[in-house]
Design a protein around this motif. Structure first.
Motif, PDB file in Angstrom:
ATOM      1  N   LEU A 176       0.585  -1.169  -0.164  1.00 60.00           N
ATOM      2  CA  LEU A 176      -0.052  -0.465   0.019  1.00 60.00           C
ATOM      3  C   LEU A 176       1.013   1.175  -0.260  1.00 60.00           C
ATOM      4  N   SER A 177       1.556   1.517   1.168  1.00 58.63           N
ATOM      5  CA  SER A 177       2.744   2.962   1.302  1.00 58.63           C
ATOM      6  C   SER A 177       3.076   2.728  -0.201  1.00 58.63           C
ATOM      7  N   ALA A 178       3.505   1.744  -0.451  1.00 52.12           N
ATOM      8  CA  ALA A 178       5.280   2.130  -2.222  1.00 52.12           C
ATOM      9  C   ALA A 178       4.236   2.355  -3.326  1.00 52.12           C
ATOM     10  N   TYR A 179       3.023   1.869  -2.845  1.00 55.30           N
ATOM     11  CA  TYR A 179       1.760   2.453  -4.400  1.00 55.30           C
ATOM     12  C   TYR A 179       1.562   3.570  -3.867  1.00 55.30           C
ATOM     13  N   ALA A 180       1.115   4.052  -2.981  1.00 47.73           N
ATOM     14  CA  ALA A 180       0.855   5.800  -2.509  1.00 47.73           C
ATOM     15  C   ALA A 180       1.861   6.160  -3.023  1.00 47.73           C
ATOM     16  N   VAL A 182       4.256   5.628  -5.163  1.00 46.26           N
ATOM     17  CA  VAL A 182       4.368   6.624  -6.715  1.00 46.26           C
ATOM     18  C   VAL A 182       2.759   7.397  -7.274  1.00 46.26           C
ATOM     19  N   SER A 183       1.788   6.813  -6.740  1.00 47.44           N
ATOM     20  CA  SER A 183       0.978   7.816  -7.138  1.00 47.44           C
ATOM     21  C   SER A 183       1.152   9.125  -7.099  1.00 47.44           C
ATOM     22  N   TYR A 184       2.306   9.635  -5.889  1.00 50.68           N
ATOM     23  CA  TYR A 184       2.448  10.499  -5.488  1.00 50.68           C
ATOM     24  C   TYR A 184       2.509  11.299  -6.279  1.00 50.68           C
ATOM     25  N   LEU A 185       4.002  10.930  -6.795  1.00 53.23           N
ATOM     26  CA  LEU A 185       5.299  10.447  -7.651  1.00 53.23           C
ATOM     27  C   LEU A 185       4.776  11.192  -9.291  1.00 53.23           C
ATOM     28  N   ARG A 186       3.890  10.481  -9.631  1.00 54.91           N
ATOM     29  CA  ARG A 186       3.081  10.462 -10.768  1.00 54.91           C
ATOM     30  C   ARG A 186       2.352  11.898 -11.010  1.00 54.91           C
ATOM     31  N   GLU A 187       1.401  12.203 -10.073  1.00 54.09           N
ATOM     32  CA  GLU A 187       0.855  13.352 -10.177  1.00 54.09           C
ATOM     33  C   GLU A 187       1.840  14.541 -10.135  1.00 54.09           C
ATOM     34  N   VAL A 192      -1.511  12.372 -13.901  1.00 56.18           N
ATOM     35  CA  VAL A 192      -3.089  11.876 -13.056  1.00 56.18           C
ATOM     36  C   VAL A 192      -3.899  10.336 -13.215  1.00 56.18           C
ATOM     37  N   PRO A 193      -4.614  10.131 -15.171  1.00 51.40           N
ATOM     38  CA  PRO A 193      -4.344   8.950 -14.644  1.00 51.40           C
ATOM     39  C   PRO A 193      -3.291   7.429 -14.092  1.00 51.40           C
ATOM     40  N   GLY A 194      -2.594   8.167 -14.518  1.00 49.50           N
ATOM     41  CA  GLY A 194      -0.785   7.223 -13.405  1.00 49.50           C
ATOM     42  C   GLY A 194      -1.722   7.387 -12.136  1.00 49.50           C
ATOM     43  N   ALA A 195      -1.189   8.529 -11.737  1.00 54.22           N
ATOM     44  CA  ALA A 195      -1.991   8.852  -9.859  1.00 54.22           C
ATOM     45  C   ALA A 195      -2.906   7.956 -10.076  1.00 54.22           C
ATOM     46  N   ILE A 196      -4.026   7.915 -10.254  1.00 54.62           N
ATOM     47  CA  ILE A 196      -5.207   7.484 -10.239  1.00 54.62           C
ATOM     48  C   ILE A 196      -5.301   5.490 -10.530  1.00 54.62           C
ATOM     49  N   GLU A 197      -4.327   5.046 -11.214  1.00 60.23           N
ATOM     50  CA  GLU A 197      -4.031   3.960 -11.372  1.00 60.23           C
ATOM     51  C   GLU A 197      -3.237   3.524  -9.986  1.00 60.23           C
ATOM     52  N   ALA A 198      -2.259   3.856  -9.755  1.00 56.58           N
ATOM     53  CA  ALA A 198      -0.886   3.586  -8.633  1.00 56.58           C
ATOM     54  C   ALA A 198      -1.944   3.401  -7.500  1.00 56.58           C
ATOM     55  N   MET A 199      -2.859   4.848  -6.587  1.00 54.42           N
ATOM     56  CA  MET A 199      -3.458   5.124  -5.602  1.00 54.42           C
ATOM     57  C   MET A 199      -4.799   3.644  -5.866  1.00 54.42           C
ATOM     58  N   THR A 200      -5.390   3.381  -7.249  1.00 52.68           N
ATOM     59  CA  THR A 200      -6.318   2.382  -6.779  1.00 52.68           C
ATOM     60  C   THR A 200      -5.626   1.006  -6.203  1.00 52.68           C
ATOM     61  N   MET A 201      -4.409   1.001  -6.935  1.00 55.34           N
ATOM     62  CA  MET A 201      -3.836  -0.530  -6.395  1.00 55.34           C
ATOM     63  C   MET A 201      -3.542  -0.334  -4.814  1.00 55.34           C
ATOM     64  N   ALA A 202      -3.554   0.846  -3.998  1.00 59.87           N
ATOM     65  CA  ALA A 202      -2.649   1.255  -2.890  1.00 59.87           C
ATOM     66  C   ALA A 202      -3.773   0.232  -2.155  1.00 59.87           C
ATOM     67  N   THR A 216      -5.861   6.731   2.182  1.00 57.77           N
ATOM     68  CA  THR A 216      -5.215   6.000   0.634  1.00 57.77           C
ATOM     69  C   THR A 216      -6.568   6.336  -0.331  1.00 57.77           C
ATOM     70  N   ARG A 217      -8.007   5.942  -0.263  1.00 63.91           N
ATOM     71  CA  ARG A 217      -9.083   5.806  -0.108  1.00 63.91           C
ATOM     72  C   ARG A 217      -9.116   7.609  -0.390  1.00 63.91           C
ATOM     73  N   VAL A 218      -8.854   8.420   0.357  1.00 64.42           N
ATOM     74  CA  VAL A 218      -9.055   9.544   0.450  1.00 64.42           C
ATOM     75  C   VAL A 218      -8.528  10.239  -0.316  1.00 64.42           C
ATOM     76  N   ALA A 219      -7.605   9.826  -0.609  1.00 64.64           N
ATOM     77  CA  ALA A 219      -6.193  10.424  -1.264  1.00 64.64           C
ATOM     78  C   ALA A 219      -6.906  10.111  -2.943  1.00 64.64           C
ATOM     79  N   LEU A 220      -7.152   9.288  -3.265  1.00 63.49           N
ATOM     80  CA  LEU A 220      -7.664   8.683  -4.359  1.00 63.49           C
ATOM     81  C   LEU A 220      -9.040   9.306  -4.685  1.00 63.49           C
ATOM     82  N   GLY A 221      -9.634   9.638  -3.983  1.00 69.72           N
ATOM     83  CA  GLY A 221     -10.677  10.819  -3.528  1.00 69.72           C
ATOM     84  C   GLY A 221     -10.508  12.548  -4.532  1.00 69.72           C
ATOM     85  N   HIS A 222      -9.435  12.905  -3.601  1.00 66.49           N
ATOM     86  CA  HIS A 222      -8.776  13.762  -4.347  1.00 66.49           C
ATOM     87  C   HIS A 222      -7.863  13.822  -5.699  1.00 66.49           C
ATOM     88  N   LEU A 223      -7.568  12.646  -6.056  1.00 65.77           N
ATOM     89  CA  LEU A 223      -7.154  13.109  -7.630  1.00 65.77           C
ATOM     90  C   LEU A 223      -8.283  12.863  -8.225  1.00 65.77           C
TER      91      LEU A 223
END
Length: 442
Positions: A176-180, A182-187, A192-202, A216-223
């Motif tokens: 979870l932490s690793a995928y999150a 990755v998401s943040y760096l992609r953002e 943004v689509p790549g960030a959503i993909e990684a945060m969904t995995m998280a 993490t789910r709230v972070a996905l909502g933010h994206l």
């Protein structure tokens, strides 16, 4: 002389007892676990936390040199700080415990990594990086420490290094932490689509209902919010509230969705509830905007002053302690903008910039303060740095567009403004209104 002997012996005995009491007192009076209230106290998680802390405190009363229990108690308090938002209390308690462990065991990897985490939580990013690097030397195979290094490099604006550390973290332990991360760096780099993909995995990698998973789910909502997909954002927040009732950050997210739909009473209710549960300045800041948008200027002004007082107290503590006390100058800069105290806003934006001049968010803050002061050329200097990773955040694009338009670069500025307004104008209604007015005037 015998009649003086017994009082003397009693006096010596009393002094010894007092000395024992004094030297044992710090452990006997170790910071206690505060009671939770409302939804935070519901469910088995709180019962388990109380039982675990009670057991650790009992062990430490029996054996103050039980450093494993000290470390576990510090970790419990750090998590409680996350859950309740009471970082001032729990971070100080955890730091005291960790320092005791590190005095006895200077190369205790877990204690050093936890202390690095606390420094990052308090926005002492340079100290956090140094500690994380020491921890890495002790254990170069820990995924957790590479997460700390990622966070520290991001906050200091060292994004190339952050990517390397995030890649290493995913090699060592993809979770979870690793995928999150990755998401943040992609953002940050505009994907943004790549960030959503990684945060969904998280989210999928976590246990539903646990605080880390719902964060993490709230972070996905933010994206989804910044990509203009309010329906999916709302779905994330509602799901989080279903599996973790009363979760403050999900309430705030749902409130933002309501505000985007101009349902201000519902938005205010959610933010007020979130603020009552967790001590987070962001909730007060969002309430300032909601009160203004709903025509309640008196409440907005009062909340703005309260926010400044809260942040100023944190900043004062930080000035007095090199390790504890939340550096809050970036937040103070924005807070002073809302009370139109432009000199104070600039003062705090510069303080934050001096700490981390390469961070894109800090440069955006300084650029926006200069824009509000009418110093457009100076604003553009910092905005160029803020945009160097090609972030597609609509607020950043809108601010960049306003600055360029004011400098006479109308076509470029209006293109950015239109993209911002097309994607998510609800993220910053004041900015959206100013952008629309400027476009109409041209």
């Amino acid at each position: 002389m015998r009649k003086y002997l017994y009082p003397s012996l009693l006096l010596v005995f009393g002094v010894l007892v007092l000395a024992i009491f004094v030297f044992k007192k710090p452990d006997a009076r170790m910071p206690a676990l505060k009671e939770r209230h409302g939804d935070l106290a519901a469910g088995g998680e709180w019962l388990n936390t109380k039982e675990a802390v009670r057991g650790l405190l009992a062990k430490l009363r029996r054996n103050p040199d039980d450093y494993k229990s000290r470390l576990l108690l510090a970790q419990a308090y750090m998590q409680e700080g996350r859950v309740t938002g009471d970082h001032a209390y729990y971070d100080a308690a955890a730091m005291k415990l960790l320092d005791a462990v590190l005095r006895a065991e200077p190369e205790n990897f877990e204690a050093m990594a936890c202390k690095a985490t606390l420094c990052l939580t308090q926005h002492h990013f340079s100290q956090g990086l140094a500690l994380a690097q020491q921890a890495q030397q002790l254990n170069p195979n820990s995924g957790f420490v590479y997460g700390l290094l990622t966070d520290a490099h991001v906050e200091l604006g060292q994004y190339d290094e952050a990517i390397k550390m995030a890649d290493k973290m995913n090699q060592v332990r993809p979770d979870l932490s690793a995928y999150a991360r990755v998401s943040y760096l992609r953002e940050i780099y505009g994907d943004v689509p790549g960030a959503i993909e990684a945060m969904t995995m998280a989210v999928k990698a976590g246990l539903s209902g646990m605080e880390q998973t719902e964060w993490t789910r709230v972070a996905l909502g933010h994206l989804y919010e910044i990509s203009g997909d309010l329906a999916r954002a709302e779905g994330c927040y509602e799901t989080s509230l279903l599996v973790r009732p009363g979760y403050a950050y999900a309430l705030a997210g749902r409130g933002r969705v309501a505000a985007a739909r101009q349902n201000y009473p519902a938005a205010i209710k959610d933010l007020q509830q979130a603020r009552a549960m967790v001590k987070d300045y962001a909730f007060s800041d969002e309430l300032v905007d909601l009160y203004r948008q709903s025509g309640q200027s008196g409440k907005a002004n009062a909340m703005a002053k309260e926010s400044i007082e809260m942040l100023a107290n944190a900043a004062k503590q930080a000035d007095e302690d090199e390790e504890l006390g939340h550096y809050a100058d970036r937040e103070l800069a924005y807070a002073y903008l809302k009370t139109n105290e432009l000199d104070r806003a600039l003062e705090h934006a510069k303080i934050e910039y001096a700490r981390r001049p390469d961070n894109i968010d800090v440069n955006e803050t300084l650029a926006w303060v200069y824009f509000k002061r009418g110093q457009y050329a100076e604003a553009q200097k910092y905005m160029q740095v803020a945009r160097r990773t090609h972030s597609q955040n609509p607020v950043l694009l809108g601010r960049a567009g306003l600055i360029l338009t004011k400098l006479g670069k109308v076509a470029e500025g209006q293109a950015l403004l239109e993209k911002s307004l097309r994607t998510a104008p609800y993220l910053n209604p004041e900015l959206a209104a100013e952008g629309k007015a400027l476009i109409a005037a041209r």
